[in-house]
Design a protein around this motif. Structure first.
Motif, PDB file in Angstrom:
ATOM      1  N   ARG A  72       0.830  -1.210   0.000  1.00 21.86           N
ATOM      2  CA  ARG A  72       0.000   0.000   0.000  1.00 21.86           C
ATOM      3  C   ARG A  72       0.860   1.253   0.000  1.00 21.86           C
ATOM      4  O   ARG A  72       0.575   2.226  -0.704  1.00 21.86           O
ATOM      5  N   GLU A  73       1.932   1.256   0.762  1.00 20.97           N
ATOM      6  CA  GLU A  73       2.842   2.404   0.795  1.00 20.97           C
ATOM      7  C   GLU A  73       3.493   2.641  -0.566  1.00 20.97           C
ATOM      8  O   GLU A  73       3.666   3.784  -0.984  1.00 20.97           O
ATOM      9  N   ARG A  75       2.163   1.790  -3.460  1.00 18.41           N
ATOM     10  CA  ARG A  75       1.107   2.298  -4.352  1.00 18.41           C
ATOM     11  C   ARG A  75       0.822   3.778  -4.092  1.00 18.41           C
ATOM     12  O   ARG A  75       0.520   4.526  -4.997  1.00 18.41           O
ATOM     13  N   ASP A  76       0.915   4.193  -2.830  1.00 18.31           N
ATOM     14  CA  ASP A  76       0.561   5.563  -2.454  1.00 18.31           C
ATOM     15  C   ASP A  76       1.750   6.513  -2.434  1.00 18.31           C
ATOM     16  O   ASP A  76       1.622   7.650  -1.985  1.00 18.31           O
ATOM     17  N   SER A  79       0.899   9.516  -4.728  1.00 16.57           N
ATOM     18  CA  SER A  79      -0.519   9.847  -4.866  1.00 16.57           C
ATOM     19  C   SER A  79      -0.790  11.340  -4.665  1.00 16.57           C
ATOM     20  O   SER A  79      -1.608  11.925  -5.374  1.00 16.57           O
TER      21      SER A  79
END
Length: 129
Positions: A72-73, A75-76, A79
């Motif tokens: 998740r980190e 992917r973000d 962002s």
């Protein structure tokens, strides 16, 4: 109707005078287009960085689509930059479009004409001949 210098009746210009926005429209169009190009380039760079991060992470046998905190980190990571770049792209597009509309509506209209007394100056007048 008043007559012009040739004796023919003059027709007043029916178009409204160019507003104050006209003088700012061309620089706004240039700035909006430049910012849009920069935002597009930034989005392309972010895409390549995300692809690189995903490829590097997958080298360990893991997937970026996993439900782990580490995935998740990754992917973000970009962002926030991606969101603000898209906002900048939309705003600059709106500015460019609005200024293009203003320029289109005021096309063919000249600026303030300077005073002309109708007197021509020839080369002989300038040289004193």
């Amino acid at each position: 109707m008043p007559d012009d210098a040739n004796g023919s009746p003059s027709v007043p210009d029916q178009r409204p005078p160019a507003g104050n926005l006209s003088k700012y429209a061309r620089p706004a169009l240039i700035a909006g287009a430049a910012i849009a190009i920069i935002c597009i380039a930034l989005l392309v760079i972010i895409f390549f960085l995300d692809s690189f991060n995903a490829a590097a992470y997958s080298m360990t046998g893991k997937s970026v689509q996993d439900a782990t905190e580490e995935a998740r980190e990754i992917r973000d990571t970009y962002s926030g930059v991606r969101v603000w770049t898209i906002v900048g792209l939309v705003l600059s597009g709106v500015v460019a479009l609005a200024s293009a509309v203003v320029l289109y509506l005021n096309r063919g209209k000249g600026g303030e004409e300077e005073y002309d007394d109708g007197e021509d100056v020839d080369f002989e007048d300038l040289t004193g001949s």
